[in-house]
Design an enzyme around this catalytic site. Structure first.
Site, short mmCIF file in Angstrom:
data_model
loop_
_atom_site.label_atom_id
_atom_site.label_comp_id
_atom_site.label_asym_id
_atom_site.label_seq_id
_atom_site.Cartn_x
_atom_site.Cartn_y
_atom_site.Cartn_z
N CYS A 1 0.84 -1.20 0.00
CA CYS A 1 0.00 0.00 0.00
C CYS A 1 0.88 1.25 0.00
O CYS A 1 0.66 2.18 -0.79
CB CYS A 1 -0.92 -0.02 1.21
N CYS A 2 1.87 1.28 0.87
CA CYS A 2 2.78 2.43 0.93
C CYS A 2 3.55 2.60 -0.38
O CYS A 2 3.80 3.72 -0.82
CB CYS A 2 3.76 2.27 2.08
N CYS B 1 -1.26 8.27 7.19
CA CYS B 1 -2.57 7.98 6.63
C CYS B 1 -3.55 7.65 7.76
O CYS B 1 -3.17 7.06 8.78
CB CYS B 1 -2.49 6.81 5.66
N CYS C 1 -3.81 4.02 9.24
CA CYS C 1 -2.58 3.45 9.81
C CYS C 1 -1.99 4.31 10.92
O CYS C 1 -0.84 4.11 11.31
CB CYS C 1 -1.54 3.26 8.72
N CYS D 1 7.57 3.99 5.82
CA CYS D 1 6.73 3.75 4.65
C CYS D 1 7.54 3.17 3.49
O CYS D 1 7.00 2.47 2.64
CB CYS D 1 6.02 5.03 4.21
#
Length: 242
Positions: free
Chosen positions: A119-120, A200, A203, A226
């Protein structure tokens, strides 16, 4: 700089001249001498971002500011960004959007829980890598008091074929607080709500100072970065390739 250029002489020069320099002196050198019009500032507009943004704006307000808008940020962060841009007179703020393939890989917006590294990578790392093409140098806001691998950072280092500058590498939390007070800078709205570090929304959780500055980031996961500041090979290994 091109792929054929070795950045180590530039880094050795900067380190040799700025062993004990103040952050402002480092920035003045980078923006006005070493990398004129070839430098970008990468900012999260997070809880400590205003200090570095204020310094850069005072030296060269036209410096491109790269803001990684992951699409999952707190609304408070986006509003804080707009407030600082206006307050500091920043004239070139570029919002970087996630890699387009995120739409297919994260249709349910739960990729962060299945594979946070992936995702990062798609929301942060890859968009920034592409945005930095064409620059020779980039400035980041990491600080030594964040702990972990950030405790012993140099003020200048190689990032592939780019020079990465960390002017606040030797700063502690007291230095940040003093700078905000001296220059009457506004705090991120979530700072006083128990978020020492903000990323985010899915998270990031509240954390106490005793837990550590970044304890609220990816809480409970075996993850502290990240990927923006990790070696490319390590990022690709964690993210499952390109």
């Amino acid at each position: 700089m091109t792929a054929e250029v070795d950045v180590s002489p530039a880094i050795e020069d900067l380190l040799g001249r700025h062993g004990d320099s103040a952050a402002e002196a480092i920035l003045e050198d980078v923006l006005k001498r070493a990398f004129v019009r070839r430098t970008a500032l990468v900012s999260s507009f997070g809880t400590e971002a205003a200090a570095l943004l204020h310094m850069v704006a005072a030296i060269e307000p036209a410096t491109p500011v790269l803001f990684v808008d992951t699409g999952r940020l707190f609304g408070e962060t986006l509003r804080y960004r707009d407030r600082l841009v206006e307050r500091l007179g920043l004239t070139d703020v570029r919002s970087l959007k996630p890699e387009p393939r995120i739409a297919a890989e994260d249709q349910d917006l739960m990729l962060f829980s299945r594979d946070a590294d992936r995702c990062c990578y798609l929301r942060k790392v890859l968009p920034l890598r592409k945005a930095l093409e064409g620059f020779d140098c980039w400035i980041n806001g990491r600080k030594g008091h964040h702990g972990g691998g950030r405790a012993q950072m140099p003020v200048a280092e190689a990032d592939g074929f780019l020079v990465k500058i960390t002017p606040l590498a030797r700063w502690g939390a007291d230095d940040v607080d003093a700078y905000y007070e001296t220059h009457d800078l506004p705090r991120h709205p979530l700072w006083e709500d128990g978020f020492p570090s903000v990323g985010c929304l899915p998270c990031t959780v509240r954390a106490s100072a005793e837990d550590g500055f970044r304890a609220g980031r990816w809480a409970g996961a075996q993850k502290t970065e990240c990927g923006i500041h990790l070696p490319v090979a390590e990022v690709l290994r964690r993210a499952g390739g390109c």
